[in-house]
Design a protein around this motif. Sequence first.
Motif, mmCIF file in Angstrom:
data_model
loop_
_atom_site.group_PDB
_atom_site.id
_atom_site.type_symbol
_atom_site.label_atom_id
_atom_site.label_comp_id
_atom_site.label_asym_id
_atom_site.label_seq_id
_atom_site.Cartn_x
_atom_site.Cartn_y
_atom_site.Cartn_z
ATOM 1 N N ASP A 38 0.809 -1.220 0.000
ATOM 2 C CA ASP A 38 0.000 0.000 0.000
ATOM 3 C C ASP A 38 0.846 1.275 0.000
ATOM 4 O O ASP A 38 0.304 2.379 -0.008
ATOM 5 C CB ASP A 38 -0.943 -0.010 1.210
ATOM 6 N N GLY A 39 2.161 1.141 0.052
ATOM 7 C CA GLY A 39 3.074 2.259 -0.126
ATOM 8 C C GLY A 39 4.249 1.778 -0.953
ATOM 9 O O GLY A 39 4.478 0.570 -1.072
ATOM 10 N N TYR A 40 4.992 2.683 -1.550
ATOM 11 C CA TYR A 40 6.198 2.291 -2.279
ATOM 12 C C TYR A 40 7.307 1.970 -1.282
ATOM 13 O O TYR A 40 7.518 2.690 -0.307
ATOM 14 C CB TYR A 40 6.617 3.404 -3.236
ATOM 15 N N ILE A 41 8.020 0.901 -1.536
ATOM 16 C CA ILE A 41 8.900 0.360 -0.515
ATOM 17 C C ILE A 41 10.089 1.262 -0.210
ATOM 18 O O ILE A 41 10.494 1.379 0.961
ATOM 19 C CB ILE A 41 9.360 -1.073 -0.887
ATOM 20 N N GLU A 42 10.654 1.929 -1.199
ATOM 21 C CA GLU A 42 11.851 2.737 -0.931
ATOM 22 C C GLU A 42 11.557 3.871 0.060
ATOM 23 O O GLU A 42 12.251 3.988 1.081
ATOM 24 C CB GLU A 42 12.435 3.281 -2.240
ATOM 25 N N LYS A 76 -1.937 2.717 -7.734
ATOM 26 C CA LYS A 76 -0.799 3.623 -7.607
ATOM 27 C C LYS A 76 -1.154 4.856 -6.797
ATOM 28 O O LYS A 76 -0.353 5.335 -5.974
ATOM 29 C CB LYS A 76 -0.315 4.035 -9.000
ATOM 30 N N GLU A 77 -2.338 5.406 -7.010
ATOM 31 C CA GLU A 77 -2.733 6.651 -6.359
ATOM 32 C C GLU A 77 -2.739 6.522 -4.840
ATOM 33 O O GLU A 77 -2.488 7.498 -4.125
ATOM 34 C CB GLU A 77 -4.115 7.084 -6.856
ATOM 35 N N TRP A 78 -3.062 5.355 -4.327
ATOM 36 C CA TRP A 78 -3.079 5.139 -2.879
ATOM 37 C C TRP A 78 -1.672 5.080 -2.300
ATOM 38 O O TRP A 78 -1.458 5.385 -1.134
ATOM 39 C CB TRP A 78 -3.805 3.841 -2.549
#
Length: 309
Positions: A38-42, A76-78
């Motif tokens: 639910d979030g980008y990992i980096e 992606k938007e979330w």
Amino acid sequence: MKNVYFDHDGNVDDLVSLLLLLQMPDVRLTGVGVIDADGYIEPAVDASRKIIAKFGHGNPVRVAASNSRAVHQFPKEWRLSSFSFDAFPILNEHQPELAPIAKQPAHLDMVDKINRETGKTTLVMTGPLTDLARALAVDPDITDKIDQLYWMGGTMRTRGNVLEPKHDGSAEWNAYWDPFAVKTVWDSDIKIQMVGLESTNQVPLNADIQQHWADLRRYPMMDLIGQGYALVSSYEANSTYYLWDVLTTVASQYPEVVTTKDTKGDVVVNGPSAGKTYETATGRPIELVTAVKAPKFFDKLDALLTQEV
């Protein structure tokens, strides 16, 4: 003191949950895993390291990046709020030090941290169950050293929150991300408390709550969560953000804030109902959170997040 391993997926609620665990006096946080859901990992890994360094009271806990992949990825938007959270000035002032990063991917780090402790470990997971499913494949015996799993995921209602093409809408997103992982974990003998949509939908993020946090922004941690939730207070028209992960995290250590019932459940892994969790007499035992005692829940947030840094 309770050993806790925290595995999350990097959105605002996950990062606030990490902040809360670091403030709980009876929690010894042994490890943190971050999965690319639910979030980008980096940015989620970086934000986690900054939160631990700034608000962790010297806890040297390492952050492990997962290399697990989605069966069905979140929109992606979330996920974009993880970048903004990581960029907040309060987390980046004076070139902050970062908590150390683990050398192994999250599922192996989980196995290592569980086996390293002499006592049992409580798992708090606010994202998909993939890292735990992979950990069980590596070392099935870790179940003997897991006290309980507290999972934000699934729902026993007939409707979930997945609105995707060719899906019937019966699943919750953390279960839909990897239904096979849910099945693997549910087929184990780990004791599970499930915090699904039936209870998390009782604690929506609303204007009164945000104003209350704004009024307390003189406290650094309140300032941080107020900024964080401002990112997600209106994803889109007619969409509500709920305190899904924070409820799970608080309930894991303060059971007085929720009401539960014992039931049995199973999960659908394929087809238009993939990720659907449901009650069945032939399923595995589940402690299902059914209701929230909201005043106690919010009082606990205030008590934890108005402490001195």
